[in-house]
Scaffold this active site. Sequence first.
Site, PDB file in Angstrom:
ATOM      1  N   LYS A  14       0.868  -1.178   0.000  1.00 38.35           N
ATOM      2  CA  LYS A  14       0.000   0.000   0.000  1.00 38.35           C
ATOM      3  C   LYS A  14       0.899   1.220   0.000  1.00 38.35           C
ATOM      4  O   LYS A  14       1.862   1.284   0.771  1.00 38.35           O
ATOM      5  CB  LYS A  14      -0.873  -0.036   1.242  1.00 38.35           C
ATOM      6  CG  LYS A  14      -1.418   1.315   1.693  1.00 38.35           C
ATOM      7  CD  LYS A  14      -2.458   1.114   2.773  1.00 38.35           C
ATOM      8  CE  LYS A  14      -2.740   2.383   3.538  1.00 38.35           C
ATOM      9  NZ  LYS A  14      -3.810   2.193   4.528  1.00 38.35           N
ATOM     10  N   LYS A  24       0.944   5.162   0.793  1.00 33.62           N
ATOM     11  CA  LYS A  24       0.228   6.295   1.386  1.00 33.62           C
ATOM     12  C   LYS A  24       0.372   7.502   0.467  1.00 33.62           C
ATOM     13  O   LYS A  24       1.483   7.895   0.120  1.00 33.62           O
ATOM     14  CB  LYS A  24       0.835   6.596   2.764  1.00 33.62           C
ATOM     15  CG  LYS A  24       0.357   7.862   3.449  1.00 33.62           C
ATOM     16  CD  LYS A  24      -1.135   7.929   3.673  1.00 33.62           C
ATOM     17  CE  LYS A  24      -1.672   6.780   4.458  1.00 33.62           C
ATOM     18  NZ  LYS A  24      -3.117   6.812   4.699  1.00 33.62           N
ATOM     19  N   ASP A  42      -3.598   5.179  -1.072  1.00 36.28           N
ATOM     20  CA  ASP A  42      -4.524   5.748  -0.088  1.00 36.28           C
ATOM     21  C   ASP A  42      -4.212   7.229   0.138  1.00 36.28           C
ATOM     22  O   ASP A  42      -3.366   7.565   0.974  1.00 36.28           O
ATOM     23  CB  ASP A  42      -4.374   4.964   1.229  1.00 36.28           C
ATOM     24  CG  ASP A  42      -5.175   5.597   2.362  1.00 36.28           C
ATOM     25  OD1 ASP A  42      -6.065   6.430   2.089  1.00 36.28           O
ATOM     26  OD2 ASP A  42      -4.915   5.235   3.527  1.00 36.28           O
ATOM     27  N   ASN A  80      -6.143   9.311   1.538  1.00 33.01           N
ATOM     28  CA  ASN A  80      -6.976   9.795   2.661  1.00 33.01           C
ATOM     29  C   ASN A  80      -7.974  10.865   2.233  1.00 33.01           C
ATOM     30  O   ASN A  80      -8.132  11.903   2.893  1.00 33.01           O
ATOM     31  CB  ASN A  80      -6.110  10.303   3.821  1.00 33.01           C
ATOM     32  CG  ASN A  80      -5.494   9.166   4.607  1.00 33.01           C
ATOM     33  OD1 ASN A  80      -4.281   8.971   4.583  1.00 33.01           O
ATOM     34  ND2 ASN A  80      -6.315   8.384   5.299  1.00 33.01           N
ATOM     35  N   GLU A 120      -8.114   3.044  -1.872  1.00 26.28           N
ATOM     36  CA  GLU A 120      -8.446   3.300  -0.464  1.00 26.28           C
ATOM     37  C   GLU A 120      -8.720   4.790  -0.268  1.00 26.28           C
ATOM     38  O   GLU A 120      -7.853   5.635  -0.535  1.00 26.28           O
ATOM     39  CB  GLU A 120      -7.284   2.836   0.427  1.00 26.28           C
ATOM     40  CG  GLU A 120      -7.587   3.045   1.904  1.00 26.28           C
ATOM     41  CD  GLU A 120      -6.568   2.373   2.818  1.00 26.28           C
ATOM     42  OE1 GLU A 120      -5.978   1.339   2.425  1.00 26.28           O
ATOM     43  OE2 GLU A 120      -6.367   2.882   3.928  1.00 26.28           O
ATOM     44  N   ASN A 128     -10.933   3.543   5.779  1.00 26.81           N
ATOM     45  CA  ASN A 128     -10.863   3.627   7.239  1.00 26.81           C
ATOM     46  C   ASN A 128     -11.339   5.014   7.664  1.00 26.81           C
ATOM     47  O   ASN A 128     -11.083   5.444   8.783  1.00 26.81           O
ATOM     48  CB  ASN A 128      -9.443   3.395   7.748  1.00 26.81           C
ATOM     49  CG  ASN A 128      -8.445   4.394   7.202  1.00 26.81           C
ATOM     50  OD1 ASN A 128      -7.891   4.181   6.117  1.00 26.81           O
ATOM     51  ND2 ASN A 128      -8.201   5.478   7.923  1.00 26.81           N
ATOM     52  N   ASP A 133      -9.948  -1.686  11.895  1.00 26.59           N
ATOM     53  CA  ASP A 133      -8.860  -1.682  12.874  1.00 26.59           C
ATOM     54  C   ASP A 133      -9.430  -2.021  14.256  1.00 26.59           C
ATOM     55  O   ASP A 133     -10.325  -1.330  14.747  1.00 26.59           O
ATOM     56  CB  ASP A 133      -8.240  -0.274  12.867  1.00 26.59           C
ATOM     57  CG  ASP A 133      -7.026  -0.137  13.757  1.00 26.59           C
ATOM     58  OD1 ASP A 133      -6.888  -0.933  14.697  1.00 26.59           O
ATOM     59  OD2 ASP A 133      -6.233   0.795  13.508  1.00 26.59           O
ATOM     60  N   HIS A 159      -7.000  -1.309   9.137  1.00 30.65           N
ATOM     61  CA  HIS A 159      -6.186  -0.090   9.081  1.00 30.65           C
ATOM     62  C   HIS A 159      -5.140  -0.157  10.187  1.00 30.65           C
ATOM     63  O   HIS A 159      -5.252  -0.968  11.107  1.00 30.65           O
ATOM     64  CB  HIS A 159      -7.145   1.088   9.288  1.00 30.65           C
ATOM     65  CG  HIS A 159      -6.572   2.295   9.934  1.00 30.65           C
ATOM     66  ND1 HIS A 159      -6.420   2.425  11.298  1.00 30.65           N
ATOM     67  CD2 HIS A 159      -6.139   3.455   9.390  1.00 30.65           C
ATOM     68  CE1 HIS A 159      -5.907   3.615  11.559  1.00 30.65           C
ATOM     69  NE2 HIS A 159      -5.735   4.261  10.419  1.00 30.65           N
ATOM     70  N   ASN A 181      -2.034   2.457  12.517  1.00 28.46           N
ATOM     71  CA  ASN A 181      -1.193   3.630  12.773  1.00 28.46           C
ATOM     72  C   ASN A 181       0.126   3.101  13.318  1.00 28.46           C
ATOM     73  O   ASN A 181       0.240   1.908  13.576  1.00 28.46           O
ATOM     74  CB  ASN A 181      -1.857   4.530  13.829  1.00 28.46           C
ATOM     75  CG  ASN A 181      -2.787   5.543  13.183  1.00 28.46           C
ATOM     76  OD1 ASN A 181      -2.429   6.180  12.214  1.00 28.46           O
ATOM     77  ND2 ASN A 181      -3.979   5.672  13.722  1.00 28.46           N
TER      78      ASN A 181
HETATM   79  O1  GKR Z   1       0.464   6.815   9.601  1.00 28.94           O
HETATM   80  O2  GKR Z   1       0.414   8.586   8.348  1.00 28.94           O
HETATM   81  C1  GKR Z   1      -0.073   7.529   8.766  1.00 28.94           C
HETATM   82  C2  GKR Z   1      -1.358   7.058   8.178  1.00 28.94           C
HETATM   83  O3  GKR Z   1      -1.780   8.018   7.241  1.00 28.94           O
HETATM   84  C3  GKR Z   1      -2.400   6.791   9.218  1.00 28.94           C
HETATM   85  O4  GKR Z   1      -2.460   7.816  10.155  1.00 28.94           O
HETATM   86  C4  GKR Z   1      -3.749   6.552   8.623  1.00 28.94           C
HETATM   87  O5  GKR Z   1      -4.734   6.643   9.621  1.00 28.94           O
HETATM   88  O6  GKR Z   1      -2.847   4.411   7.969  1.00 28.94           O
HETATM   89  C5  GKR Z   1      -3.944   5.202   8.032  1.00 28.94           C
HETATM   90  C6  GKR Z   1      -4.790   5.112   6.804  1.00 28.94           C
HETATM   91  O7  GKR Z   1      -4.820   4.063   6.197  1.00 28.94           O
HETATM   92  O8  GKR Z   1      -5.498   6.066   6.466  1.00 28.94           O
HETATM   93 MG    MG Z   2      -6.462   4.593   4.930  1.00 29.61          MG
END
Ligand code: GKR
Ligand code: MG
Length: 446
Positions: A205, A207, A235, A237, A260, A289, A313, A339, A341
């Site tokens: 995955k 981010k 993802d 977000n 995602e 998530n 999660d 999910h 952190n």
């Molecule tokens: O650790 O920066 C991070 C992630 O962006 C996390 O805070 C997210 O909540 O892993 C998470 C996600 O899948 O959105």
């Molecule tokens: Mg996510």
Amino acid sequence: MLSYETPKITGMRVIPVAGRDSMLLNIGGAHSPYFTRNLLILEDSAGHIGVGEAPGGETIQHSIEQARELVINQSIGKLRSMVSSLQCAGRNADFEDFGKGSWTFELRINAVAALEAALLDLMGKFLGVPVAELLGNGKLRDSVDVLGYLFFVGNGHDTPLDYRRGTEGLGHDWYRLRDEAAMTPQRIVEQAQAAQDRYGFKDFKLKGGVLAGEQETEAVTVLHKTFPDARTTIDPNGAWSLNEAIQLCNNLHGVIAYAEDPCGAEHGFSGREILAEFRHATGLPVATNMVATNWREMAHALMLRSVDIPLADPHFWTLSGAVRVSQLCQDHGMTWGSHSNNHFDVSLAMFAQVGAAAVGRTTALDTHWMWQEGDSRLTRNPPQIIDGKVAVTDAPGLGIEIDMKQVEQAHAIYRKLPVGGRNDAMAMQHLIRDWRFDPKRPALTR
Ligand code: GKR
Ligand code: MG
């Protein structure tokens, strides 16, 4: 007639802890050099120790503290009533905090999950079974697939913040590479290759929510070309608008296995409505998530058919709640995932037990552990990621043994930090002056 009693809880400690992290970027900013968590330790009259882990910060710490009067001197057989009492106490406050500008809403419910984990750990030790046996239909698998969670990484060493510069003595390039900047598709591929070599990941995955959408979709495309057999996802977000997400992701058929949170609430429509439109327009499976994180949201998501993969999660669904989500997925043709952190190894064990009990179709679980593994641990023998899997043995409870020396060290690190909770905007302001979170703009497109 003989009567039996389960052991009573005789002691409880809540210990805020911290460990090292890299400058991982996301829509909320940049990870600080240290991540924080809250550790709950329960002791019972049989001499067993039960543990649970939750995200850091004082709200969650105080919320776990509230459990003290509910649990001390109670018999562990009352596990379910103790958990639901704490859950009721925090629910209204959690709902009131919703939508106050934060991009993750993971607060008091996490305290409930930590309590449930610690009680299940004790109960499993009392009964001689792993926690997975006490959830859903019991333990269904001996190992759980996890994915390689890749990030764009900022150059933390150019800031005054104390970012880690490699972890000495572990003999793999991953431990150096994870602390270096990674801002291009090539660097993301190198990150994936090193992580894959170290942990054997089959799936990845990336981010997003950091660079412009085209740059991130290019990175995930190059990633897919390098690992054509992997289930790969991106993802951001919810950083992209619906139109942008459709445009970008229509080029990702055959590249990503699912999208995602590609987009979220906009123009007065909820994130669930927007994801339903995205799904309809692209035909791509959607994971979240962000918009189906509790039962009320889940009911709406289900009616709208917004989501294919709820990332349940256990920290914000509770362990039993996350398994209940898997049962819902099985009944409604969805796939279960989780999910994560940044977390310590107690949470890794919690993920693994829940993953071993999840029914139906599952996708590889998120875990940030590759960013912490090797220099952050609270247990004697942390679960390991081998061949992209975490083994779940039949050892009782969570199958881990707390290492108090490590806990004290992690607590000492926590005590030196200026703030307890996560604040990604703070670190980001060292890259871009006066940087502010905007849920609709990737972090570096300012
Ligand atoms: O650790 O920066 C991070 C992630 O962006 C996390 O805070 C997210 O909540 O892993 C998470 C996600 O899948 O959105
Ligand atoms: Mg996510």
